[in-house]
Design a protein around this motif. Structure first.
Motif, PDB file in Angstrom:
ATOM      1  N   VAL A 195      -9.256  42.034  26.633  1.00  0.00           N
ATOM      2  CA  VAL A 195      -9.654  40.974  25.714  1.00  0.00           C
ATOM      3  C   VAL A 195      -9.635  39.661  26.498  1.00  0.00           C
ATOM      4  CG1 VAL A 195      -9.116  39.787  23.557  1.00  0.00           C
ATOM      5  CG2 VAL A 195      -8.613  42.227  23.788  1.00  0.00           C
ATOM      6  N   PHE A 196     -10.744  38.935  26.437  1.00  0.00           N
ATOM      7  CA  PHE A 196     -10.881  37.641  27.114  1.00  0.00           C
ATOM      8  C   PHE A 196     -11.009  36.562  26.046  1.00  0.00           C
ATOM      9  CE2 PHE A 196     -12.639  40.932  29.818  1.00  0.00           C
ATOM     10  CZ  PHE A 196     -12.032  40.671  31.039  1.00  0.00           C
ATOM     11  N   THR A 197     -10.067  35.611  26.042  1.00  0.00           N
ATOM     12  CA  THR A 197     -10.063  34.559  25.030  1.00  0.00           C
ATOM     13  C   THR A 197     -10.040  33.198  25.725  1.00  0.00           C
ATOM     14  OG1 THR A 197      -8.783  36.035  23.605  1.00  0.00           O
ATOM     15  CG2 THR A 197      -8.949  33.724  22.930  1.00  0.00           C
ATOM     16  N   PRO A 198     -11.199  32.504  25.767  1.00  0.00           N
ATOM     17  CA  PRO A 198     -11.222  31.168  26.365  1.00  0.00           C
ATOM     18  C   PRO A 198     -10.736  30.124  25.359  1.00  0.00           C
ATOM     19  CG  PRO A 198     -13.423  31.816  25.691  1.00  0.00           C
ATOM     20  CD  PRO A 198     -12.522  32.973  25.391  1.00  0.00           C
ATOM     21  N   SER A 199     -10.119  29.086  25.903  1.00  0.00           N
ATOM     22  CA  SER A 199      -9.682  27.963  25.071  1.00  0.00           C
ATOM     23  C   SER A 199      -9.959  26.678  25.848  1.00  0.00           C
ATOM     24  CB  SER A 199      -8.193  28.091  24.762  1.00  0.00           C
ATOM     25  OG  SER A 199      -7.754  26.992  24.013  1.00  0.00           O
TER      26      SER A 199
END
Length: 184
Positions: free
Chosen positions: A114-118
């Motif tokens: 899972v890749f979650t950019p912020s």
């Protein structure tokens, strides 16, 4: 005669107890796979239309806990640029080094990256691989950098034996890292 009857009842009771306490080994419940020890994570970005590969790594030789990581790169990408992203996982605590990426591939129906950019505008990720049940894996895919800016990219390897459904839950983290990201 009374002694024989007592002995018969004791023997019967003993045999009954023996049968109720012994289990066939085929009836045992299998314990779920344990999380993998991962000491190194490498993100390999290949800029679209080129053969230019830029790698960013995290290394923690003793694994989670204990000593601090020895390497935690900042991901640096070009604004508005597409990349092929491949991820590699190693357990470098063993000799020879254990390539966990191979195990993830073999047990892809139990793992999800899972890749979650912020902020979310920093980067978008599109899965490029699927398991036998047509759920995403995440070892390869396409990453598109947004406009110039800075932020974080959370990279999670979710361990989901007998529960993978294409979403991050249920399961546990084999890896949960927050890479600093610069898009310029």
């Amino acid at each position: 005669m009374k002694m024989n009857r007592k002995l018969t009842w004791m023997l019967l009771f003993g045999v009954a107890t023996l049968f109720t306490q012994c289990k066939d080994s085929g009836d045992e419940v299998e314990v779920d796979d344990e999380n993998e020890l991962i000491t190194s994570v490498t993100l390999k970005f290949t800029e679209s239309g080129t053969n230019t590969v830029t790698s960013f790594s995290y290394k923690d030789p003793d694994g989670d806990g204990g000593n601090a990581p020895t390497k935690f790169d900042t991901v640096s990408l070009k604004a508005n640029t597409s990349y092929t992203l491949a991820v590699e996982f190693l357990d470098e605590s063993k000799t020879p080094v254990d390539n966990i990426t191979e195990e993830i591939t073999e047990k892809s129906d139990e793992h999800l990256l899972v890749f979650t950019p912020s902020p979310a505008s920093l980067l978008t990720y599109t899965y490029g691989d699927k398991d036998k049940n047509n759920y995403p894996i995440g070892l390869t895919g396409t990453a598109k950098a947004g406009v110039a800016g800075t932020g974080k990219l959370k990279v999670q390897l979710r361990h989901q034996p007998n529960a993978k459904n294409g979403t991050p839950g249920p399961g546990s983290d084999d890896v949960n890292l927050d890479f600093n990201v610069k898009v310029k």
